[in-house]
Design a protein around this motif. Sequence first.
Motif, PDB file in Angstrom:
ATOM      1  N   GLY A 169       7.801  -2.106  11.672  1.00 48.42           N
ATOM      2  CA  GLY A 169       8.187  -1.282  10.527  1.00 48.42           C
ATOM      3  C   GLY A 169       7.594  -1.799   9.239  1.00 48.42           C
ATOM      4  N   LEU A 170       7.544  -3.118   9.102  1.00 50.10           N
ATOM      5  CA  LEU A 170       6.958  -3.730   7.909  1.00 50.10           C
ATOM      6  C   LEU A 170       5.456  -3.463   7.833  1.00 50.10           C
ATOM      7  CD1 LEU A 170       7.550  -5.521   5.464  1.00 50.10           C
ATOM      8  CD2 LEU A 170       7.070  -7.497   6.884  1.00 50.10           C
ATOM      9  N   VAL A 171       4.781  -3.580   8.983  1.00 49.33           N
ATOM     10  CA  VAL A 171       3.336  -3.318   9.034  1.00 49.33           C
ATOM     11  C   VAL A 171       3.058  -1.852   8.698  1.00 49.33           C
ATOM     12  CG1 VAL A 171       1.332  -3.180  10.587  1.00 49.33           C
ATOM     13  CG2 VAL A 171       2.806  -5.202  10.621  1.00 49.33           C
ATOM     14  N   ASP A 172       3.843  -0.958   9.260  1.00 48.88           N
ATOM     15  CA  ASP A 172       3.653   0.472   8.983  1.00 48.88           C
ATOM     16  C   ASP A 172       3.866   0.783   7.507  1.00 48.88           C
ATOM     17  OD1 ASP A 172       3.049   0.965  11.632  1.00 48.88           O
ATOM     18  OD2 ASP A 172       5.084   1.640  12.155  1.00 48.88           O
ATOM     19  N   LYS A 173       4.846   0.124   6.901  1.00 52.77           N
ATOM     20  CA  LYS A 173       5.117   0.337   5.473  1.00 52.77           C
ATOM     21  C   LYS A 173       3.943  -0.166   4.629  1.00 52.77           C
ATOM     22  CE  LYS A 173       9.219   0.198   2.675  1.00 52.77           C
ATOM     23  NZ  LYS A 173      10.565  -0.352   2.510  1.00 52.77           N
ATOM     24  N   ALA A 174       3.390  -1.311   4.990  1.00 46.62           N
ATOM     25  CA  ALA A 174       2.238  -1.860   4.260  1.00 46.62           C
ATOM     26  C   ALA A 174       1.026  -0.947   4.409  1.00 46.62           C
ATOM     27  CB  ALA A 174       1.917  -3.262   4.760  1.00 46.62           C
ATOM     28  N   LYS A 175       0.784  -0.456   5.621  1.00 48.29           N
ATOM     29  CA  LYS A 175      -0.341   0.461   5.843  1.00 48.29           C
ATOM     30  C   LYS A 175      -0.203   1.723   4.997  1.00 48.29           C
ATOM     31  CE  LYS A 175      -1.853  -0.666  10.532  1.00 48.29           C
ATOM     32  NZ  LYS A 175      -2.016  -0.136  11.902  1.00 48.29           N
ATOM     33  N   ALA A 176       0.992   2.262   4.950  1.00 48.39           N
ATOM     34  CA  ALA A 176       1.218   3.480   4.173  1.00 48.39           C
ATOM     35  C   ALA A 176       0.984   3.221   2.683  1.00 48.39           C
ATOM     36  CB  ALA A 176       2.636   3.997   4.412  1.00 48.39           C
ATOM     37  N   ALA A 177       1.432   2.061   2.202  1.00 45.18           N
ATOM     38  CA  ALA A 177       1.242   1.728   0.782  1.00 45.18           C
ATOM     39  C   ALA A 177      -0.235   1.578   0.453  1.00 45.18           C
ATOM     40  CB  ALA A 177       1.993   0.444   0.436  1.00 45.18           C
ATOM     41  N   LYS A 189     -10.548   0.290   6.955  1.00 45.73           N
ATOM     42  CA  LYS A 189     -10.688   0.972   8.238  1.00 45.73           C
ATOM     43  C   LYS A 189      -9.336   1.032   8.957  1.00 45.73           C
ATOM     44  CE  LYS A 189     -13.441   0.998  12.449  1.00 45.73           C
ATOM     45  NZ  LYS A 189     -14.525   0.354  13.192  1.00 45.73           N
ATOM     46  N   ALA A 190      -8.594  -0.068   8.938  1.00 51.46           N
ATOM     47  CA  ALA A 190      -7.312  -0.133   9.635  1.00 51.46           C
ATOM     48  C   ALA A 190      -6.277   0.824   9.062  1.00 51.46           C
ATOM     49  CB  ALA A 190      -6.768  -1.556   9.613  1.00 51.46           C
ATOM     50  N   VAL A 191      -6.298   1.028   7.755  1.00 55.66           N
ATOM     51  CA  VAL A 191      -5.298   1.902   7.135  1.00 55.66           C
ATOM     52  C   VAL A 191      -5.797   3.325   6.946  1.00 55.66           C
ATOM     53  CG1 VAL A 191      -4.153  -0.023   5.988  1.00 55.66           C
ATOM     54  CG2 VAL A 191      -5.839   1.315   4.726  1.00 55.66           C
TER      55      VAL A 191
END
Length: 86
Positions: free
Chosen positions: A5-13, A49-51
């Motif tokens: 969840g933390l990784v997904d939140k960082a990617k979205a930001a 690329k990752a985000v």
Amino acid sequence: MDLKGLVDKAKAALKGNPSLIEKGGDAVDKATGGKYSSHVGKAQDAVRKAVGAEDGQAPGQAEQTPEQPKQTPPGQPKQDPPQQPQ
């Protein structure tokens, strides 16, 4: 919140504000005196690329192609290109 969840939140930001990727790389370059700038650039590309922010441009930045001469910063005298011997 779990790690995913933390990784997904960082990617979205980062996807929503890709200039943060550039700012983070600039901070690392400043802290290391530019010693690892090529590695930082590669890491920034990997993060983009990752985000899904693969354009490599922060909003408002214009891409310079090889055909476009670099602009002289304000207050700097313009320099003529070196003359090639004939």
